[in-house]
Design a protein around this motif. Structure first.
Motif, PDB file in Angstrom:
ATOM      1  N   UNK A  37      42.855  -7.193   1.272  1.00 14.67           N
ATOM      2  CA  UNK A  37      42.604  -8.623   1.423  1.00 14.67           C
ATOM      3  C   UNK A  37      41.097  -8.828   1.397  1.00 14.67           C
ATOM      4  N   UNK A  38      40.608  -9.600   0.431  1.00 12.83           N
ATOM      5  CA  UNK A  38      39.178  -9.894   0.326  1.00 12.83           C
ATOM      6  C   UNK A  38      38.957 -11.389   0.492  1.00 12.83           C
ATOM      7  N   UNK A  39      38.300 -11.750   1.596  1.00 13.64           N
ATOM      8  CA  UNK A  39      37.972 -13.157   1.809  1.00 13.64           C
ATOM      9  C   UNK A  39      36.793 -13.565   0.936  1.00 13.64           C
ATOM     10  N   UNK A  84      37.193  10.960   7.585  1.00  9.30           N
ATOM     11  CA  UNK A  84      37.094   9.644   6.974  1.00  9.30           C
ATOM     12  C   UNK A  84      36.756   9.798   5.495  1.00  9.30           C
ATOM     13  N   UNK A  85      37.450   9.059   4.653  1.00 10.46           N
ATOM     14  CA  UNK A  85      37.244   9.173   3.207  1.00 10.46           C
ATOM     15  C   UNK A  85      36.629   7.890   2.663  1.00 10.46           C
ATOM     16  N   UNK A  86      36.201   7.961   1.416  1.00  7.86           N
ATOM     17  CA  UNK A  86      35.563   6.834   0.763  1.00  7.86           C
ATOM     18  C   UNK A  86      36.563   5.705   0.534  1.00  7.86           C
ATOM     19  N   UNK A  87      36.262   4.538   1.090  1.00 10.26           N
ATOM     20  CA  UNK A  87      37.076   3.373   0.781  1.00 10.26           C
ATOM     21  C   UNK A  87      36.190   2.153   0.545  1.00 10.26           C
ATOM     22  N   UNK A  88      34.995   2.424   0.051  1.00  8.85           N
ATOM     23  CA  UNK A  88      34.094   1.329  -0.321  1.00  8.85           C
ATOM     24  C   UNK A  88      34.452   0.898  -1.731  1.00  8.85           C
ATOM     25  N   UNK A 141      36.758  -5.564   2.428  1.00  9.10           N
ATOM     26  CA  UNK A 141      38.162  -5.951   2.504  1.00  9.10           C
ATOM     27  C   UNK A 141      38.845  -5.459   3.774  1.00  9.10           C
ATOM     28  N   UNK A 142      39.976  -6.083   4.044  1.00  7.40           N
ATOM     29  CA  UNK A 142      40.905  -5.618   5.061  1.00  7.40           C
ATOM     30  C   UNK A 142      42.015  -4.842   4.372  1.00  7.40           C
TER      31      UNK A 142
END
Length: 257
Positions: free
Chosen positions: A201-203, A171-175, A183-184
């Protein structure tokens, strides 16, 4: 003499136009694709293609292969297991003998002999909020070794990478910064060993954007556009090389693509 010459010219024009029509990109419905829901397609070259789909009646996952450019298809894999990993919406086919499909519940299934045999591997451990990992995800391989996949469930979503053809995943950084951390991820494409692009996609921010990385996901650059908001659904990437490509989408307030 003029009549004969005119006839010869007419014949030549007919032959020429016939060749143009044959090369004009006419669409033909592929055979052997019935009673299924098609999810994704990937091609290793102009002739060899694979489709992942699931049955409308039983829900079993099937992978179809074409060796003639998509005219005829045959089933090369079917998963009739009763566990959670029944669905797949993404497949990557970068090499003639290597293909890998992403399942829900944290699984991938791959072949290294062109579809003759398949094996399953787990890329993530299930936990709360991750019950259908990969159902809305995407897998993208640059070759038979390097690639990435993302999961899209209820967020925040996750990105994994492999350097051994999908046997092991990290798993890599996706923050993503700037309010994109919840986000989605709706789409992902791997352009090289360390370069990838995904749609977000950011609500919270009420918008969609594009995230790019050139170091394997360690750092990200967010690209936004005033024409792209949360009502604009970004769908699919298609690149001819590492620089030139297209992104399709649609606006939920209209039918404009």
């Amino acid at each position: 003499m003029n009549i004969k010459l005119n006839i010869v010219i007419l014949i030549l024009i007919t032959i020429f136009l016939g060749k143009l029509i044959a090369q004009s990109g006419e669409w033909v419905i592929g055979k052997s694709l019935t009673n299924i829901r098609l999810s994704d397609i990937s091609s290793s070259d102009s002739l060899n293609k694979m489709i992942v789909a699931y049955g409308k009646d039983n829900g079993y996952v099937s992978i179809f292969k074409s060796e003639d450019g998509g005219h005829f298809w045959k089933v090369v894999y079917t998963d009739s297991s009763t566990g959670r990993h029944l669905y797949s919406k993404s497949i990557s086919y970068p090499k003639k003998n290597f293909s890998i499909a992403q399942y829900d519940s944290g699984y991938v299934v791959r072949t290294i002999d062109g579809g003759k045999t398949w094996a399953k591997y787990k890329f993530a451990k299930l936990n709360s909020g991750f019950s259908q990992a990969g159902w809305q995800g995407k897998i993208s391989m640059i070759d038979e070794k390097y690639g990435y996949l993302c999961t899209s469930n209820t967020g925040p979503d996750r990105i994994f990478k492999t350097s051994d053809g999908g046997l092991k995943w990290i798993e890599i950084n996706n923050r993503f910064l700037g309010g994109w951390n919840d986000c989605l991820i709706s789409e992902l494409i791997c352009l090289s060993k360390n370069r990838l692009i995904c749609t977000l996609v950011s609500w919270t921010l009420n918008k969609e954007g594009i995230a790019t990385s050139i170091d394997g996901g360690e750092n990200w650059n967010i690209i936004t556009n005033p024409l792209i908001d949360v009502k604009t659904t970004l769908c699919n990437f298609s690149f001819s090389d590492s620089l030139n490509g297209f992104l399709s989408g649609f606006n939920s307030d209209s039918i404009t693509n």
